[in-house]
Write a protein that holds these residues in place. Structure first.
Motif, PDB file in Angstrom:
ATOM      1  N   ASN A  11      49.078  40.744  46.855  1.00 25.38           N
ATOM      2  CA  ASN A  11      48.852  40.730  48.306  1.00 25.38           C
ATOM      3  C   ASN A  11      48.196  39.401  48.652  1.00 25.38           C
ATOM      4  N   LYS A  13      47.462  38.296  51.481  1.00 26.66           N
ATOM      5  CA  LYS A  13      46.687  38.362  52.732  1.00 26.66           C
ATOM      6  C   LYS A  13      47.070  37.172  53.609  1.00 26.66           C
ATOM      7  N   HIS A  96      46.439  49.148  54.643  1.00 25.64           N
ATOM      8  CA  HIS A  96      45.483  48.361  53.848  1.00 25.64           C
ATOM      9  C   HIS A  96      44.103  48.486  54.491  1.00 25.64           C
ATOM     10  N   GLU A 167      42.596  51.961  46.654  1.00 28.73           N
ATOM     11  CA  GLU A 167      41.784  50.758  46.756  1.00 28.73           C
ATOM     12  C   GLU A 167      40.418  51.106  47.341  1.00 28.73           C
ATOM     13  N   ALA A 171      35.513  47.667  46.577  1.00 31.75           N
ATOM     14  CA  ALA A 171      36.014  46.835  45.472  1.00 31.75           C
ATOM     15  C   ALA A 171      37.003  45.774  45.956  1.00 31.75           C
ATOM     16  N   VAL A 172      37.448  45.870  47.211  1.00 32.13           N
ATOM     17  CA  VAL A 172      38.474  44.941  47.695  1.00 32.13           C
ATOM     18  C   VAL A 172      37.839  43.611  48.084  1.00 32.13           C
ATOM     19  N   GLY A 173      38.173  42.579  47.340  1.00 35.24           N
ATOM     20  CA  GLY A 173      37.699  41.233  47.640  1.00 35.24           C
ATOM     21  C   GLY A 173      36.222  41.018  47.350  1.00 35.24           C
ATOM     22  N   GLY A 209      43.886  49.117  43.145  1.00 36.95           N
ATOM     23  CA  GLY A 209      43.603  47.793  43.697  1.00 36.95           C
ATOM     24  C   GLY A 209      42.128  47.667  44.005  1.00 36.95           C
ATOM     25  N   GLY A 210      41.621  46.448  43.863  1.00 35.08           N
ATOM     26  CA  GLY A 210      40.205  46.189  44.133  1.00 35.08           C
ATOM     27  C   GLY A 210      39.654  45.324  43.028  1.00 35.08           C
ATOM     28  N   SER A 211      39.729  43.988  43.267  1.00 37.49           N
ATOM     29  CA  SER A 211      39.201  43.017  42.306  1.00 37.49           C
ATOM     30  C   SER A 211      39.797  43.181  40.907  1.00 37.49           C
ATOM     31  N   MET A 212      41.074  43.578  40.852  1.00 36.65           N
ATOM     32  CA  MET A 212      41.737  43.563  39.548  1.00 36.65           C
ATOM     33  C   MET A 212      42.004  42.101  39.200  1.00 36.65           C
ATOM     34  N   LEU A 230      47.594  46.622  42.704  1.00 42.95           N
ATOM     35  CA  LEU A 230      47.738  45.836  43.928  1.00 42.95           C
ATOM     36  C   LEU A 230      46.665  44.750  43.838  1.00 42.95           C
ATOM     37  N   ILE A 231      47.119  43.504  43.819  1.00 42.11           N
ATOM     38  CA  ILE A 231      46.254  42.400  43.430  1.00 42.11           C
ATOM     39  C   ILE A 231      46.089  41.437  44.597  1.00 42.11           C
ATOM     40  N   GLY A 232      44.886  41.243  45.076  1.00 37.97           N
ATOM     41  CA  GLY A 232      44.651  40.288  46.160  1.00 37.97           C
ATOM     42  C   GLY A 232      44.410  38.895  45.607  1.00 37.97           C
ATOM     43  N   GLY A 233      43.134  38.518  45.518  1.00 42.78           N
ATOM     44  CA  GLY A 233      42.739  37.163  45.132  1.00 42.78           C
ATOM     45  C   GLY A 233      43.458  36.626  43.898  1.00 42.78           C
TER      46      GLY A 233
HETATM   47  C1  PEP Z   1      43.928  43.745  48.138  1.00 41.08           C
HETATM   48  O1  PEP Z   1      43.950  42.899  49.016  1.00 41.08           O
HETATM   49  O2  PEP Z   1      44.683  44.721  48.204  1.00 41.08           O
HETATM   50  C2  PEP Z   1      43.002  43.579  47.011  1.00 41.08           C
HETATM   51  C3  PEP Z   1      42.930  44.504  46.087  1.00 41.08           C
HETATM   52  O3  PEP Z   1      42.243  42.430  47.003  1.00 41.08           O
HETATM   53  P1  PEP Z   1      41.360  41.877  45.771  1.00 41.08           P
HETATM   54  O4  PEP Z   1      42.223  41.986  44.534  1.00 41.08           O
HETATM   55  O5  PEP Z   1      41.083  40.444  46.135  1.00 41.08           O
HETATM   56  O6  PEP Z   1      40.153  42.720  45.681  1.00 41.08           O
END
Ligand code: PEP
Length: 249
Positions: A11, A13, A96, A167, A171-173, A209-212, A230-233
């Motif tokens: 993701n 973003k 999200h 998520e 833990a997200v971001g 998802g969440g800082s994986m 689900l991977i953000g950063g």
């Molecule tokens: C996300 O945006 O769905 C997410 C999990 O972000 P992050 O991996 O950066 O925590």
């Protein structure tokens, strides 16, 4: 352990530009090799056409980050499911936590978005998760079950076609990750809930998802009810994203 292929979805973003997208995706495509999982990238809407071109012929699927609840019409700024479909979009994130938090999306809105996606032949990745306050109050299970129940209520007949992403908002971001045991415990609850509503429960993938990141992915993905991430950063760095992809087997 479930036999379906895992799904690793990035993701982005609201990040990227034409130049950066090209170098990121060129590196990811180059490093995919024989990835054993499905891979998708959820990109900002203006880049869908560019990304569709960059990943064509590769195993990477294009995903969108949001979809309108409306089919078409006077909804300035909105993007419909059929428009996404025209750009080869295979998955769309719905609900999200950043949309729930900053754009006031309710469980009902999220359910209707999932419905629009399904009607257009796009797989919704339905995001659920509790806030820090809800986590600390011990309400995690009740919150995620309520969020998922709304989606099941409206889409019960095709619930086997959705992907669910757990998520935790805390833990997200944030750099703070649920432990593999915490993630597994919530996934087990979600599994029971979707299985009860589905004729093909084995098809449904539950992502965490969440800082994986490259360091913690393998342990999270080893949990029996974690079918992907689900991977953000970390999806913005080719090497990190590739390490997560290769940890998914
Ligand atoms: C996300 O945006 O769905 C997410 C999990 O972000 P992050 O991996 O950066 O925590």
């Amino acid at each position: 352990m479930h036999s379906k292929k895992k799904l690793i979805a990035g993701n982005w973003k609201m990040n990227g530009n034409l130049t950066a997208n090209k170098s990121l995706l060129t590196a990811v495509v180059d490093g995919l090799n024989q990835a054993q999982c499905d891979v998708a990238v959820a990109v900002p809407a203006p880049y869908l056409a560019q990304v569709e071109r960059l990943v064509s012929g590769s195993a990477i699927a294009v995903a969108a980050q949001d979809v309108s609840v409306h089919e078409s019409g006077a909804y300035t700024g909105e993007v419909s499911a059929s428009m996404l479909k025209e750009f080869g979009v295979r998955y769309v994130l719905v609900g999200h936590s950043e949309r729930r938090q900053y754009h006031g999306e309710s469980d009902v809105v999220v359910s209707r978005k999932a419905q629009r996606a399904l009607a257009a032949g796009i797989t919704p990745i339905v995001c659920v998760g509790e806030t820090l306050q809800e986590f600390e109050a011990g309400d995690t299970e009740a919150v995620v079950k309520r969020q998922l129940a709304a989606v099941i209520h409206l889409n019960g007949h095709c619930i086997s076609e959705i992907v669910v992403a757990y998520e935790p908002v805390w833990a997200v971001g944030t750099g703070r990750t649920a432990s593999p045991e915490q993630a597994q415990a919530v996934h087990a609850v979600l599994r029971t809930q979707v299985a009860a509503a589905s004729e093909h429960p084995d098809r449904i993938r539950l992502l965490y998802g969440g800082s994986m990141n490259a360091a913690n992915a393998a342990q999270l993905l080893a949990q029996p009810d974690v079918d992907g991430g689900l991977i953000g950063g970390a999806s913005l760095k080719a090497a990190d994203f590739l390490q997560i992809i290769h940890a998914a087997r």
